[in-house]
Design a protein around this motif. Structure first.
Motif: not given
Length: 127
Positions: A83-101
Motif C-alpha cells: 500500500v505504501s509503495l503504491g502511494m509513493f509511486l502516486y506521489g505521496v512522498k511521505s509514504a517512503e518511510k512507511v515503505v522502508a518499515v
C-alpha cells in the motif's frame, strides 16, 4: 493453526490480486504500479506459496515459534509495503518511510524463516 495451509491460502489471494493489478495496468496502459505488481507476485504469491510448501513438508519447521513469527511478520509487513509503495509511486512522498518499515518487517520475517529452516529441517527420527 496450520501455518503451511494458511500461507498457501493467503498466497493464492496474492496471486489473484497480482494478476488483477497486472490486467488493470494492461487495460489502462498505465504501468505506474509495475513494481507493486511484481512485489505482490514475488513476495505474496511465490514466496508465501513456497514457504507454505516448505512448512507442509517439514512439520518441525511448521510447529516452531519461528514459523508463527514468520507468518505474522510477513502478513503484517507485506500489505504495509504494498500500500505504501503504491502511494509513493502516486506521489505521496511521505509514504517512503512507511515503505522502508514494511520492507524491513518482510525482510526480518524471511530471515526468521531462514533461521527456522536451518534449525528445524533435520530429518525426523524413524519411529
Amino acid at each position: 493453526m496450520n501455518i503451511g495451509i494458511m500461507f498457501l491460502q493467503i498466497a493464492a489471494n496474492y496471486l489473484v490480486v497480482g494478476l488483477a493489478v497486472g490486467l488493470t495496468m494492461a487495460i489502462t496502459s498505465n504501468m505506474l504500479l509495475t513494481t507493486v505488481h511484481a512485489h505482490i507476485l514475488l513476495l505474496g504469491w511465490a514466496t508465501m506459496a513456497l514457504a507454505g510448501i516448505v512448512y507442509r513438508l517439514m512439520p518441525r519447521c511448521q510447529d516452531s515459534v519461528l514459523a508463527k513469527v514468520h507468518f505474522w511478520g510477513h502478513n503484517i509487513g507485506l500489505p504495509i509495503l504494498m500500500v505504501s509503495l503504491g502511494m509513493f509511486l502516486y506521489g505521496v512522498k511521505s509514504a517512503e518511510k512507511v515503505v522502508a518499515v514494511g520492507s524491513v518487517v518482510v525482510l526480518l520475517s524471511l530471515l526468521v524463516f531462514t533461521i527456522n529452516l536451518f534449525r528445524n529441517s533435520s530429518p525426523e527420527p524413524n519411529g
